[in-house]
Scaffold this motif. Structure first.
Motif, PDB file in Angstrom:
ATOM      1  N   ALA A  97      84.370  33.465  21.436  1.00 32.13           N
ATOM      2  CA  ALA A  97      83.018  33.563  21.999  1.00 32.13           C
ATOM      3  C   ALA A  97      82.724  32.459  23.010  1.00 32.13           C
ATOM      4  CB  ALA A  97      81.983  33.516  20.875  1.00 32.13           C
ATOM      5  N   PHE A  98      83.499  31.384  22.960  1.00 30.85           N
ATOM      6  CA  PHE A  98      83.212  30.245  23.840  1.00 30.85           C
ATOM      7  C   PHE A  98      83.234  30.603  25.328  1.00 30.85           C
ATOM      8  CE2 PHE A  98      84.870  26.255  25.947  1.00 30.85           C
ATOM      9  CZ  PHE A  98      83.621  25.642  26.041  1.00 30.85           C
ATOM     10  N   PRO A  99      84.272  31.267  25.852  1.00 30.66           N
ATOM     11  CA  PRO A  99      84.262  31.616  27.276  1.00 30.66           C
ATOM     12  C   PRO A  99      83.103  32.534  27.659  1.00 30.66           C
ATOM     13  CG  PRO A  99      86.469  31.848  26.366  1.00 30.66           C
ATOM     14  CD  PRO A  99      85.534  31.681  25.205  1.00 30.66           C
ATOM     15  N   VAL A 100      82.694  33.407  26.736  1.00 31.67           N
ATOM     16  CA  VAL A 100      81.576  34.307  27.017  1.00 31.67           C
ATOM     17  C   VAL A 100      80.283  33.507  27.131  1.00 31.67           C
ATOM     18  CG1 VAL A 100      80.266  36.313  26.228  1.00 31.67           C
ATOM     19  CG2 VAL A 100      82.728  36.172  25.769  1.00 31.67           C
ATOM     20  N   MET A 101      80.068  32.622  26.172  1.00 28.31           N
ATOM     21  CA  MET A 101      78.865  31.798  26.210  1.00 28.31           C
ATOM     22  C   MET A 101      78.854  30.912  27.449  1.00 28.31           C
ATOM     23  SD  MET A 101      76.001  31.139  24.596  1.00 28.31           S
ATOM     24  CE  MET A 101      76.114  31.447  22.824  1.00 28.31           C
ATOM     25  N   ALA A 142      77.986  36.005  17.157  1.00 28.45           N
ATOM     26  CA  ALA A 142      79.309  35.985  17.775  1.00 28.45           C
ATOM     27  C   ALA A 142      79.848  37.388  18.044  1.00 28.45           C
ATOM     28  CB  ALA A 142      80.281  35.212  16.889  1.00 28.45           C
ATOM     29  N   ALA A 143      79.651  38.304  17.104  1.00 29.43           N
ATOM     30  CA  ALA A 143      80.161  39.662  17.291  1.00 29.43           C
ATOM     31  C   ALA A 143      79.529  40.328  18.507  1.00 29.43           C
ATOM     32  CB  ALA A 143      79.900  40.499  16.033  1.00 29.43           C
ATOM     33  N   SER A 144      78.243  40.118  18.714  1.00 33.26           N
ATOM     34  CA  SER A 144      77.551  40.699  19.868  1.00 33.26           C
ATOM     35  C   SER A 144      78.017  40.060  21.165  1.00 33.26           C
ATOM     36  CB  SER A 144      76.042  40.532  19.711  1.00 33.26           C
ATOM     37  OG  SER A 144      75.571  41.201  18.565  1.00 33.26           O
ATOM     38  N   LEU A 145      78.259  38.766  21.130  1.00 29.55           N
ATOM     39  CA  LEU A 145      78.764  38.077  22.316  1.00 29.55           C
ATOM     40  C   LEU A 145      80.132  38.636  22.722  1.00 29.55           C
ATOM     41  CD1 LEU A 145      77.830  34.372  21.475  1.00 29.55           C
ATOM     42  CD2 LEU A 145      76.932  35.702  23.391  1.00 29.55           C
ATOM     43  N   LEU A 146      80.984  38.880  21.732  1.00 26.93           N
ATOM     44  CA  LEU A 146      82.325  39.382  22.022  1.00 26.93           C
ATOM     45  C   LEU A 146      82.306  40.812  22.551  1.00 26.93           C
ATOM     46  CD1 LEU A 146      84.300  37.895  18.999  1.00 26.93           C
ATOM     47  CD2 LEU A 146      84.280  37.112  21.368  1.00 26.93           C
TER      48      LEU A 146
END
Length: 265
Positions: A97-101, A142-146
């Motif tokens: 999730a880090f790169p997405v955030m 996290a699941a939604s971010l991914l």
């Protein structure tokens, strides 16, 4: 405008850039490190054991990275302050999730820049709406971010930023969007209001160039010589771009501090 923090505070992060991301042995990194493996310099408290000597130790790449506050947001908000060392099951989703955030925070950085410009007043309502939408996305689990389509969010935001850029530049300068200007001699060039979005300016000579109100979103400034250049009012400039360039105390920047390594370079 109010919203998520857009400045990194490493003391509140679980060393995500040091563990989640890969790097390859090169001029920027002393060794290879695969994604998901903690750097050997990451200490138990998630601080860096060679932070003050990164460049001397061969980790110049670390000094030009900026998560725009995504690291502490993911660590303290998304995962509730429980680290991947405390809860090993969170390791994979947290790292993924880090790169997405980070991508969302970077877009918020650009929107904030646009909102700070009086010239963009006709777009302020649209810019605020988009800012609110992206802020809401950073509040997801996290699941939604991914599951998020980050490219689509970038495209929607990019169109709005392009309209803001046109307003700020008012009388657009040279058109170099996506241009290959690697190593180009542009010393003292008049690039006021230039469209340099996505341009490759690696190792270009921009000494004493006039870049006031130029659009530099996504421009590659690695090893670009900015000594004496004037970037006053330049659009969408980030700390990583400036840190990757070469400059000195005569370089005029748009609200950013001169990197420490410039003073000794």
């Amino acid at each position: 405008m109010p919203g998520v923090e857009l400045h990194a505070e490493c003391s509140r992060c679980f060393g995500l850039c040091c563990a989640a991301l890969p790097f390859t042995a090169s001029a920027d990194f002393a060794v290879d490190k695969p994604a998901g493996t903690a750097c050997g310099n990451l200490l138990a408290d998630f601080s860096c054991g060679i932070h003050e000597r990164l460049r001397d130790e061969g980790y110049a790449g670390c000094t030009v990275f900026d998560c725009f506050g995504a690291g502490q947001h993911l660590s303290q908000h998304t995962f509730g302050g429980v680290s991947w060392r405390q809860e090993p099951r969170s390791r994979e989703p947290m790292f993924a999730a880090f790169p997405v955030m980070r991508g969302l925070h970077e877009l918020l950085h650009y929107l904030t820049d646009a909102l700070d410009r009086p010239e963009t007043a006709p777009l302020h309502a649209d810019l605020r709406t988009r800012h609110t939408e992206l802020t809401s996305l950073t509040e997801q689990d996290a699941a939604s971010l991914l599951a998020l389509d980050l490219d689509a969010e970038r495209a929607r935001t990019g169109d709005l930023l392009a309209r803001a850029s046109t307003l700020v530049r008012s009388r657009p300068g040279p058109e170099h969007r996506g241009a290959d200007l690697m190593g180009r001699r542009l010393s003292r060039a008049d690039l006021r209001g230039a469209h340099l979005r996505g341009a490759l300016l690696i190792a270009a000579d921009l000494r004493d160039a006039d870049l006031r109100r130029a659009d530099l979103l996504g421009a590659d400034l690695r090893d670009t010589d900015l000594r004496g250049a004037d970037l006053t009012g330049a659009l969408f400039v980030t700390r990583p771009q400036i840190a990757a360039a070469r400059g000195d105390t005569s370089t005029r920047l748009p609200g950013l501090q001169h990197p420490r390594h410039w003073e000794s370079g």
